[in-house]
Design an enzyme around this catalytic site. Structure first.
Site, mmCIF file in Angstrom:
data_model
loop_
_atom_site.group_PDB
_atom_site.id
_atom_site.type_symbol
_atom_site.label_atom_id
_atom_site.label_comp_id
_atom_site.label_asym_id
_atom_site.label_seq_id
_atom_site.Cartn_x
_atom_site.Cartn_y
_atom_site.Cartn_z
ATOM 1 N N HIS A 131 0.837 -1.212 0.000
ATOM 2 C CA HIS A 131 0.000 0.000 0.000
ATOM 3 C C HIS A 131 0.874 1.265 0.000
ATOM 4 C CE1 HIS A 131 -3.078 -2.629 2.336
ATOM 5 N NE2 HIS A 131 -3.598 -2.425 1.131
ATOM 6 N N LYS A 152 -15.713 -7.783 4.449
ATOM 7 C CA LYS A 152 -14.602 -8.115 5.343
ATOM 8 C C LYS A 152 -14.902 -7.722 6.786
ATOM 9 C CE LYS A 152 -10.948 -7.436 1.876
ATOM 10 N NZ LYS A 152 -9.878 -6.526 1.455
ATOM 11 N N ARG A 209 -2.152 -6.062 -8.459
ATOM 12 C CA ARG A 209 -1.160 -7.124 -8.220
ATOM 13 C C ARG A 209 -1.319 -8.203 -9.283
ATOM 14 N NH1 ARG A 209 -3.094 -7.837 -2.146
ATOM 15 N NH2 ARG A 209 -4.970 -7.910 -3.415
ATOM 16 N N SER A 216 -3.086 -7.666 3.006
ATOM 17 C CA SER A 216 -3.323 -7.545 4.447
ATOM 18 C C SER A 216 -3.734 -8.898 5.027
ATOM 19 C CB SER A 216 -4.428 -6.525 4.717
ATOM 20 O OG SER A 216 -4.049 -5.272 4.222
HETATM 21 O O1 PNS Z 1 -8.753 -2.958 0.401
HETATM 22 P P1 PNS Z 1 -10.057 -3.422 -0.173
HETATM 23 O O2 PNS Z 1 -10.904 -4.101 0.894
HETATM 24 O O3 PNS Z 1 -9.896 -4.264 -1.404
HETATM 25 O O4 PNS Z 1 -10.807 -2.092 -0.628
HETATM 26 C C1 PNS Z 1 -12.122 -2.163 -1.132
HETATM 27 C C2 PNS Z 1 -12.815 -0.812 -0.933
HETATM 28 C C3 PNS Z 1 -12.850 -0.472 0.556
HETATM 29 C C4 PNS Z 1 -12.048 0.261 -1.692
HETATM 30 C C5 PNS Z 1 -14.251 -0.948 -1.484
HETATM 31 O O5 PNS Z 1 -14.925 -1.968 -0.793
HETATM 32 C C6 PNS Z 1 -15.024 0.370 -1.387
HETATM 33 O O6 PNS Z 1 -14.873 1.210 -2.240
HETATM 34 N N1 PNS Z 1 -15.845 0.497 -0.330
HETATM 35 C C7 PNS Z 1 -16.662 1.684 -0.119
HETATM 36 C C8 PNS Z 1 -18.145 1.360 -0.427
HETATM 37 C C9 PNS Z 1 -18.374 1.395 -1.923
HETATM 38 O O7 PNS Z 1 -18.244 2.408 -2.571
HETATM 39 N N2 PNS Z 1 -18.722 0.218 -2.480
HETATM 40 C C10 PNS Z 1 -18.930 0.055 -3.901
HETATM 41 C C11 PNS Z 1 -17.613 -0.164 -4.605
HETATM 42 S S1 PNS Z 1 -17.834 -0.313 -6.325
#
Ligand code: PNS
Length: 171
Positions: A19, A43, A92, A130
């Site tokens: 990150h 998660k 990745r 993570s």
């Molecule tokens: O590190 P991650 O868990 O892969 O990140 C995913 C994250 C937190 C960026 C994604 O779940 C997100 O954008 N969450 C906010 C809610 C949202 O906008 N959901 C729709 C995504 S298209």
């Protein structure tokens, strides 16, 4: 001229060197960078949102065009609200692609003004996540190559404590 603003969203549970590498590269590409701790409904987090913000602030000290925020809502609403130029994500292995592609297209639909930009991860971080960090630490492995040195102790302590509590509950 209008300032370019990038948002680097994620769960960051915990932040890894994968990150911080992507975030530092975003800082050299955009005028302003917001590292956004966001909710991922799929998660269960080990650290609270406030703790993740604090860990990120510690790990990312020294960048004068960066701030760390938490937003408990749709990423597209946040990017719209602040007039973000781009959402920056690290890419990745191929296994990331479908998930990231789906999110990028959804975010574009919800807020056409913000582009998703993918930065390829460094080769040595290709399989770093993570979840992998938590798994290695919970089995007694050394996570020092995977997390920023300044937060290593905080992360190790929390994972050890969680594993210990879990084992006691199972007794
Ligand atoms: O590190 P991650 O868990 O892969 O990140 C995913 C994250 C937190 C960026 C994604 O779940 C997100 O954008 N969450 C906010 C809610 C949202 O906008 N959901 C729709 C995504 S298209």
């Amino acid at each position: 001229m209008k300032k370019s603003i990038a948002v680097c969203p994620g769960s960051f549970d915990p932040v890894t060197v994968g990150h911080t590498d992507v975030i530092s590269r975003a800082c050299s590409l955009f005028d302003q960078v917001v590292v956004l701790v966001s909710s991922n409904p799929n998660k269960t987090a080990l650290f609270s949102a406030d703790e993740r913000v604090q860990l990120l602030k510690t790990a990312l000290k020294g960048y004068d065009n960066l701030k760390v925020e938490y937003f408990d809502g749709l990423l597209a609403d946040y990017t719209k609200k602040i007039g973000a130029t781009a959402i920056v994500k690290g890419l990745r292995a191929m296994s990331d692609f479908e998930y990231e592609f789906q999110m990028a297209l959804t975010n574009k639909r919800l807020n056409p003004a913000t582009e998703t930009v993918f930065l390829t991860t460094k080769a040595e971080n290709m399989y770093l996540s993570s979840s992998m960090v938590k798994q290695v630490a919970s089995m007694g492995g050394d996570i020092s190559p995977f997390v920023p040195p300044v937060i290593l102790k905080a992360v190790t302590d929390r994972i050890n404590k969680t594993v210990k509590n879990r084992k006691e509950e199972e007794k």
